[in-house]
Scaffold this motif. Structure first.
Motif, PDB file in Angstrom:
ATOM      1  N   LEU A 137     -44.312 -13.939  44.211  1.00  0.00           N
ATOM      2  CA  LEU A 137     -44.658 -13.789  42.795  1.00  0.00           C
ATOM      3  C   LEU A 137     -45.440 -12.496  42.557  1.00  0.00           C
ATOM      4  CD1 LEU A 137     -45.631 -17.467  41.870  1.00  0.00           C
ATOM      5  CD2 LEU A 137     -43.564 -16.215  41.216  1.00  0.00           C
ATOM      6  N   LYS A 138     -46.346 -12.171  43.493  1.00  0.00           N
ATOM      7  CA  LYS A 138     -47.097 -10.922  43.352  1.00  0.00           C
ATOM      8  C   LYS A 138     -46.159  -9.727  43.406  1.00  0.00           C
ATOM      9  CE  LYS A 138     -50.889 -10.291  45.546  1.00  0.00           C
ATOM     10  NZ  LYS A 138     -51.893 -10.204  46.641  1.00  0.00           N
ATOM     11  N   GLN A 139     -45.198  -9.771  44.338  1.00  0.00           N
ATOM     12  CA  GLN A 139     -44.244  -8.672  44.438  1.00  0.00           C
ATOM     13  C   GLN A 139     -43.386  -8.578  43.174  1.00  0.00           C
ATOM     14  OE1 GLN A 139     -42.028  -9.185  48.060  1.00  0.00           O
ATOM     15  NE2 GLN A 139     -43.778  -8.751  49.397  1.00  0.00           N
ATOM     16  N   LEU A 140     -42.972  -9.737  42.657  1.00  0.00           N
ATOM     17  CA  LEU A 140     -42.180  -9.731  41.419  1.00  0.00           C
ATOM     18  C   LEU A 140     -42.989  -9.171  40.244  1.00  0.00           C
ATOM     19  CD1 LEU A 140     -40.313 -13.171  41.656  1.00  0.00           C
ATOM     20  CD2 LEU A 140     -39.323 -10.892  41.889  1.00  0.00           C
ATOM     21  N   GLU A 141     -44.268  -9.541  40.184  1.00  0.00           N
ATOM     22  CA  GLU A 141     -45.118  -9.029  39.109  1.00  0.00           C
ATOM     23  C   GLU A 141     -45.264  -7.512  39.225  1.00  0.00           C
ATOM     24  OE1 GLU A 141     -49.605  -9.766  37.288  1.00  0.00           O
ATOM     25  OE2 GLU A 141     -48.902 -10.863  39.055  1.00  0.00           O
ATOM     26  N   ALA A 142     -45.491  -7.018  40.458  1.00  0.00           N
ATOM     27  CA  ALA A 142     -45.612  -5.576  40.667  1.00  0.00           C
ATOM     28  C   ALA A 142     -44.314  -4.862  40.311  1.00  0.00           C
ATOM     29  CB  ALA A 142     -45.991  -5.288  42.115  1.00  0.00           C
ATOM     30  N   LEU A 143     -43.176  -5.460  40.703  1.00  0.00           N
ATOM     31  CA  LEU A 143     -41.881  -4.860  40.359  1.00  0.00           C
ATOM     32  C   LEU A 143     -41.665  -4.852  38.849  1.00  0.00           C
ATOM     33  CD1 LEU A 143     -39.595  -6.394  43.143  1.00  0.00           C
ATOM     34  CD2 LEU A 143     -40.312  -4.006  42.922  1.00  0.00           C
ATOM     35  N   GLY A 144     -42.143  -5.928  38.166  1.00  0.00           N
ATOM     36  CA  GLY A 144     -42.014  -5.963  36.709  1.00  0.00           C
ATOM     37  C   GLY A 144     -42.813  -4.851  36.049  1.00  0.00           C
ATOM     38  N   LYS A 145     -44.031  -4.672  36.540  1.00  0.00           N
ATOM     39  CA  LYS A 145     -44.854  -3.588  35.983  1.00  0.00           C
ATOM     40  C   LYS A 145     -44.210  -2.231  36.257  1.00  0.00           C
ATOM     41  CE  LYS A 145     -49.263  -6.041  36.342  1.00  0.00           C
ATOM     42  NZ  LYS A 145     -50.609  -6.054  36.975  1.00  0.00           N
ATOM     43  N   GLU A 146     -43.722  -2.052  37.480  1.00  0.00           N
ATOM     44  CA  GLU A 146     -43.070  -0.790  37.813  1.00  0.00           C
ATOM     45  C   GLU A 146     -41.832  -0.571  36.953  1.00  0.00           C
ATOM     46  OE1 GLU A 146     -41.243   1.505  41.767  1.00  0.00           O
ATOM     47  OE2 GLU A 146     -42.104  -0.510  41.929  1.00  0.00           O
ATOM     48  N   LEU A 147     -41.113  -1.665  36.675  1.00  0.00           N
ATOM     49  CA  LEU A 147     -39.922  -1.555  35.827  1.00  0.00           C
ATOM     50  C   LEU A 147     -40.310  -1.170  34.400  1.00  0.00           C
ATOM     51  CD1 LEU A 147     -36.869  -1.893  35.595  1.00  0.00           C
ATOM     52  CD2 LEU A 147     -37.243  -4.312  35.099  1.00  0.00           C
ATOM     53  N   GLN A 148     -41.387  -1.777  33.919  1.00  0.00           N
ATOM     54  CA  GLN A 148     -41.845  -1.404  32.576  1.00  0.00           C
ATOM     55  C   GLN A 148     -42.245   0.070  32.524  1.00  0.00           C
ATOM     56  OE1 GLN A 148     -44.990  -4.098  31.581  1.00  0.00           O
ATOM     57  NE2 GLN A 148     -43.621  -5.878  31.303  1.00  0.00           N
ATOM     58  N   GLN A 149     -42.954   0.520  33.562  1.00  0.00           N
ATOM     59  CA  GLN A 149     -43.355   1.919  33.601  1.00  0.00           C
ATOM     60  C   GLN A 149     -42.145   2.842  33.643  1.00  0.00           C
ATOM     61  OE1 GLN A 149     -45.931   2.802  36.855  1.00  0.00           O
ATOM     62  NE2 GLN A 149     -46.309   4.919  36.236  1.00  0.00           N
ATOM     63  N   LEU A 150     -41.163   2.462  34.450  1.00  0.00           N
ATOM     64  CA  LEU A 150     -39.946   3.266  34.513  1.00  0.00           C
ATOM     65  C   LEU A 150     -39.210   3.261  33.176  1.00  0.00           C
ATOM     66  CD1 LEU A 150     -38.602   2.247  38.056  1.00  0.00           C
ATOM     67  CD2 LEU A 150     -39.619   4.441  37.391  1.00  0.00           C
ATOM     68  N   SER A 151     -39.262   2.132  32.495  1.00  0.00           N
ATOM     69  CA  SER A 151     -38.618   2.062  31.169  1.00  0.00           C
ATOM     70  C   SER A 151     -39.303   3.012  30.194  1.00  0.00           C
ATOM     71  CB  SER A 151     -38.658   0.626  30.634  1.00  0.00           C
ATOM     72  OG  SER A 151     -37.916  -0.242  31.484  1.00  0.00           O
ATOM     73  N   ARG A 152     -40.645   3.038  30.234  1.00  0.00           N
ATOM     74  CA  ARG A 152     -41.377   3.958  29.342  1.00  0.00           C
ATOM     75  C   ARG A 152     -41.058   5.412  29.701  1.00  0.00           C
ATOM     76  NH1 ARG A 152     -45.536   0.049  30.017  1.00  0.00           N
ATOM     77  NH2 ARG A 152     -46.472   1.296  31.697  1.00  0.00           N
ATOM     78  N   ILE A 153     -41.019   5.689  31.023  1.00  0.00           N
ATOM     79  CA  ILE A 153     -40.679   7.056  31.437  1.00  0.00           C
ATOM     80  C   ILE A 153     -39.290   7.421  30.965  1.00  0.00           C
ATOM     81  CG2 ILE A 153     -40.235   8.504  33.456  1.00  0.00           C
ATOM     82  CD1 ILE A 153     -42.447   6.956  34.908  1.00  0.00           C
ATOM     83  N   LYS A 154     -38.360   6.458  31.066  1.00  0.00           N
ATOM     84  CA  LYS A 154     -36.992   6.733  30.622  1.00  0.00           C
ATOM     85  C   LYS A 154     -36.954   6.985  29.115  1.00  0.00           C
ATOM     86  CE  LYS A 154     -32.341   4.719  30.597  1.00  0.00           C
ATOM     87  NZ  LYS A 154     -32.151   4.796  29.158  1.00  0.00           N
ATOM     88  N   GLU A 155     -37.730   6.196  28.378  1.00  0.00           N
ATOM     89  CA  GLU A 155     -37.769   6.422  26.930  1.00  0.00           C
ATOM     90  C   GLU A 155     -38.324   7.809  26.608  1.00  0.00           C
ATOM     91  OE1 GLU A 155     -40.073   3.230  25.406  1.00  0.00           O
ATOM     92  OE2 GLU A 155     -38.497   1.708  25.695  1.00  0.00           O
TER      93      GLU A 155
END
Length: 203
Positions: A137-155
């Motif tokens: 769950l911790k890894q999934l949470e970290a991946l979710g945050k990283e995905l959100q950050q990547l989404s913002r960078i992509k935007e």
């Protein structure tokens, strides 16, 4: 049925011949003595002596017959005992077969249990190689945050790219307008030069 008949023959033979010690001959002698005694014209003393002798012989035959009957009864008891032993052995063999069959079933069950245990141990090792649920769950949470950050960078990148496209379009438009202006200026200069040339020739 044949075995019973043989037993009867042996029994009759034993009753006649006793234990094989001459009872058959003794009975024949007794019969001859009895016949001779009945037909003997001797004195009463001789007849009594012969009578006592026949009684002794008869007693010996009766003793042998009694002994033979005892042996026969003993043999019958031995046969009954052997039949009981045979029946007991048959029961033990049947019980042994049943125990063997049950042991085979136990062996099969033990093999299945051992196989299941080996599969369980192998599965446990595979599970131990993977993180537990909390870690996952911790890894999934970290991946979710990283995905959100990547989404913002992509935007942001998409926005910059769109801005660059617009700026490039404006630049191209400006270049085209500038080129058109230059062409128009050059054409205008050419026209002016053409108009001045006839005037100079007339002078």
């Amino acid at each position: 049925m044949g075995a019973v008949t043989d037993d009867e023959v042996i029994r009759k033979r034993l009753l006649i011949d006793g234990d094989g010690a001459g009872d058959d001959r003794r009975i024949n002698v007794l019969l001859k003595s009895f016949t001779k005694w009945c037909n003997s014209p001797g004195t009463p003393e001789e007849g009594f002596t012969q009578y006592q002798r026949m009684l002794g012989t008869l007693a010996q035959c009766e003793f042998s017959m009694g002994k033979t009957l005892m042996v026969y009864d003993m043999n019958l008891r031995e046969m009954e005992n052997y039949e009981k032993i045979y029946t007991n052995i048959e029961q033990n063999i049947t019980s042994a077969h049943e125990k063997i069959a049950e042991c085979k079933k136990d062996i099969q069950r033990a093999k299945r249990i051992r196989k299941n245990r080996q599969e369980y141990d192998a599965l446990a090792k595979v599970i131990q190689q993977h993180p537990d649920r909390h870690e996952t769950l911790k890894q999934l949470e970290a991946l979710g945050k990283e995905l959100q950050q990547l989404s913002r960078i992509k935007e942001n990148v998409d926005a910059k790219l769109e801005l660059r496209k617009k700026q490039f379009h404006v630049l191209l438009t400006t270049i085209q307008e500038l080129q058109q202006t230059l062409e128009n200026d050059e054409k205008s200069d050419n026209d002016d030069n053409n108009q001045e040339s006839p005037t100079e020739n007339g002078e």
